[in-house]
Design an enzyme around this catalytic site. Structure first.
Site, PDB file in Angstrom:
ATOM      1  N   ARG A 292      94.635 -33.037  66.942  1.00 16.68           N
ATOM      2  CA  ARG A 292      93.966 -31.879  66.376  1.00 16.68           C
ATOM      3  C   ARG A 292      94.562 -30.621  66.988  1.00 16.68           C
ATOM      4  O   ARG A 292      94.708 -30.524  68.206  1.00 16.68           O
ATOM      5  CB  ARG A 292      92.447 -31.929  66.654  1.00 16.68           C
ATOM      6  N   GLU A 321      95.890 -24.172  59.631  1.00 13.57           N
ATOM      7  CA  GLU A 321      96.915 -24.838  58.827  1.00 13.57           C
ATOM      8  C   GLU A 321      96.895 -24.336  57.391  1.00 13.57           C
ATOM      9  O   GLU A 321      95.840 -24.331  56.754  1.00 13.57           O
ATOM     10  CB  GLU A 321      96.721 -26.355  58.872  1.00 13.57           C
ATOM     11  N   HIS A 340     101.792 -31.475  59.493  1.00  8.55           N
ATOM     12  CA  HIS A 340     100.694 -32.444  59.480  1.00  8.55           C
ATOM     13  C   HIS A 340     101.082 -33.709  58.704  1.00  8.55           C
ATOM     14  O   HIS A 340     100.427 -34.096  57.731  1.00  8.55           O
ATOM     15  CB  HIS A 340      99.429 -31.826  58.879  1.00  8.55           C
TER      16      HIS A 340
END
Length: 604
Positions: A292, A321, A340
């Site tokens: 995270r 993000e 990601h």
């Protein structure tokens, strides 16, 4: 154990996130909502729907399943085997609310916001929401529970993919793969600039030894690395089987050459890697994060990179993000980044699709899903009666786990119920689940409840046993008191250790509110509201005033105070309830009082 005011701010042992209550409605309404959460679709009944043939749910016996984001074909085939499936992507909130009224199930990824309005539009027909992935931040769990809708996720299918990506970033970072690639494509040939470092013989600290962390450790061992790990809940025998040594947070960050992050984002792990923690690391450490983004203070990481404390970082996740185009962290020459991609393999995507499809269909059949994240099934009358004890049980679990001092992890927990009722007249499943929730949830990505508590505990190697002691109290009360014991661990507050050598705390419900009534062998009486300070001291006059004055000078309000002692002028424990979290100065001042032998601050 702590015998002074130096609290561990760099360990996620004490992570206490904001948690959701079962419902903010009255007990009766809450009970009905919880009890209805796993109602199934009756295949013999006619679906409730509009006469408009364009409506999604007008298909008679088969359940209607709306898929609002792309799902692997294998998962869709599983769903189509028993129900009508409509794939409708990029729906507006209004369009989703319109369709959902005729649907029995909804499957989403991270892009669809399943809000209270969506559950209201479901009008009780929506039975299950499936999140194809781990995080459920885009689903309103409170509303789901109130409207009797089960929420399930798919937490295991992408484990290998995430671990492989972590190892890929580790190797790419060590050998400057991304930077050298960009340089060579730009027409340069800079062999001397991109000399890397070897991983063989280096120490890797895995921060969080769950599914992904343990798989990263296995692969790192295969690369010849020495692997240590920090996770207060990881079973020591499982770590030993892999060849991993469990250590404290401080030891992990101080000795590691490489650090790989696999911890959840909670209120305490938020920015846990900051200026203070970077300063305690070995100079030249290298950091990988596929967990995270929020666990790292990104500005602090830039500073650590600039001053050479952190030699390199490889990041797959970010606080925001996508990150801004001018992000100093993303643009830093010693940082390798990916967008990601941890779970982005074909195999993982298909696995997630199948896992969530099976979970959704199981829920529609009325099966108890191990991946359920809400809605424990308890009879309305039982839940209504146990409501105040549910709060007590969870808070005792949260207090007990904060008293544990690192080491090999928690293995055995015993819950003792004192009651005038017989075993057949006391359903303790929910209470056991809430103790488990209090112990596990602070460092888990999974929301713990009656449905999955035993599964999650077993998965983490945590044995939860129960004992019932018959006492002479009012049979009108389901429970007289609850005791939580944690065995075979060290305590950061030595006075919490009972005669049997285990951490022990007791609590009761008084006037409808949870109270702490015993710590170790010391009797106390303090309401479990706000936060708590426990002090062991020499029993002498003026101690309450001295500590109270210290807190008052720092504008910390004392809500409750209780003193328990062994005998006059001997040892005593002072339990102080405080509304605010004391600052470091206040805690230092408390620790400096000569008569105070040890103390601990606990968050409720």
């Amino acid at each position: 154990m702590l015998t002074n005011s130096k609290l561990s701010h760099v360990s996620f042992t004490n992570a206490i996130p904001i948690y959701r209550k079962l419902s903010h409605a009255n007990p009766s309404k809450r009970s009905l909502a919880v009890n209805n959460a796993l109602k199934t679709v009756d295949p013999t009944a006619t679906s409730v729907g509009s006469s408009n043939s364009e409506d999604v749910g007008f298909l008679g016996e088969k359940p209607t399943i709306l898929v609002s984001e792309k799902l692997g074909e294998a998962g869709l085939n599983v769903l189509r085997s028993v129900g009508h499936v409509e794939c409708a992507y990029e729906l507006s909130q209004e369009e989703l609310c319109t369709k959902i009224s005729c649907c029995d199930a909804l499957i989403v990824r991270s892009g669809t916001k399943v809000t209270r309005e969506v559950f209201e539009a479901g009008k009780g027909r929506l039975k299950v929401v499936g999140r194809a992935g781990v995080g459920i931040d885009n689903v309103d769990l409170q509303a789901a529970t109130e409207f009797g809708c089960l929420v399930v996720n798919a937490p295991t299918a992408n484990t290998i993919a995430a671990a492989e990506h972590g190892i890929a970033l580790l190797a790419a970072m060590a050998r400057n793969i991304a930077q050298a690639d960009a340089s060579t494509k730009a027409g340069k040939w800079q062999r001397s600039k991109y000399v890397g470092v070897s991983m063989v013989g280096k120490t890797l600290a895995v921060m969080g030894f769950g599914k992904v962390g343990s798989e990263v450790a296995r692969r790192a061992k295969g690369l010849g690395m020495h692997v240590i790990a920090h996770d207060p809940y990881a079973p020591a025998d499982r770590a030993r089987a892999i060849g991993v040594e469990l250590v404290s947070f401080a030891q992990a960050i101080a000795t590691a050459d490489f650090i790989s992050l696999h911890m959840p984002l909670t209120s305490t792990t938020n920015k846990i890697f900051n200026d203070d923690t970077f300063a305690k690391m070995k100079k030249g450490v290298r950091i990988v994060n596929v967990a995270r983004g929020g666990v790292i203070d990104e500005d602090a990481l830039v500073r650590a990179l600039d001053n050479g404390i952190v030699a390199q970082a490889a990041l797959d996740v970010f606080t925001e993000e996508p990150p801004s185009k001018d992000s100093k962290l993303v643009q830093h020459e010693n940082v390798t980044v990916t967008p990601h991609l941890g779970a982005s393999t074909k195999e993982a995507q298909e696995g997630v699709a199948i896992e969530i499809a099976e979970a959704v269909l199981g829920a529609l059949k009325g099966e108890l899903s191990a991946t359920a994240v809400n809605a424990p099934m308890v009879a309305p009358e039982v839940l209504s009666e146990l409501a105040p004890y549910v709060v007590l049980a969870e808070k005792l679990g949260r207090l007990a786990v904060q008293l544990v001092c690192g080491g090999s992890g928690i293995k055995s927990v015993k819950v003792v119920y004192r009651s005038a009722r017989g075993p057949d007249d006391l359903d303790t499943r929910l209470l056991r689940a809430m103790v488990t929730k209090g112990i596990i949830e602070p460092i888990s990505n999974t929301i713990v409840n009656l449905v999955n508590a035993d599964f999650i505990a077993k998965q983490r190697g945590l044995r939860i046993s129960e004992e019932r002691v018959v006492v002479d109290s009012s049979p009108e009360l389901p429970v007289d008191s609850i005791q939580v014991q944690i065995s075979s661990v060290d305590s950061k507050f030595a006075s919490a250790i009972a005669e049997g050598g285990h951490i022990s705390i007791d609590g009761k419900v008084k006037f409808g509110e949870p109270h702490l009534t015993c710590v170790g062998s010391f009797d106390v009486d303090v309401s479990l509201q706000g936060n708590l300070i426990l002090c062991r001291q020499v029993d002498q006059p003026g101690m309450i005033g001295r500590v109270g004055n210290i807190l008052g000078e720092q504008n910390v309000n004392v809500s409750f105070m209780s003193v328990g002692r062994t005998s006059r002028r001997k040892k005593a424990i002072m339990a102080i309830g405080v509304d605010e979290e004391p600052n470091k100065q206040a805690l230092d001042n408390i620790g400096a009082v000569p008569a105070i032998e040890e103390f601990v601050f606990l968050k409720l």
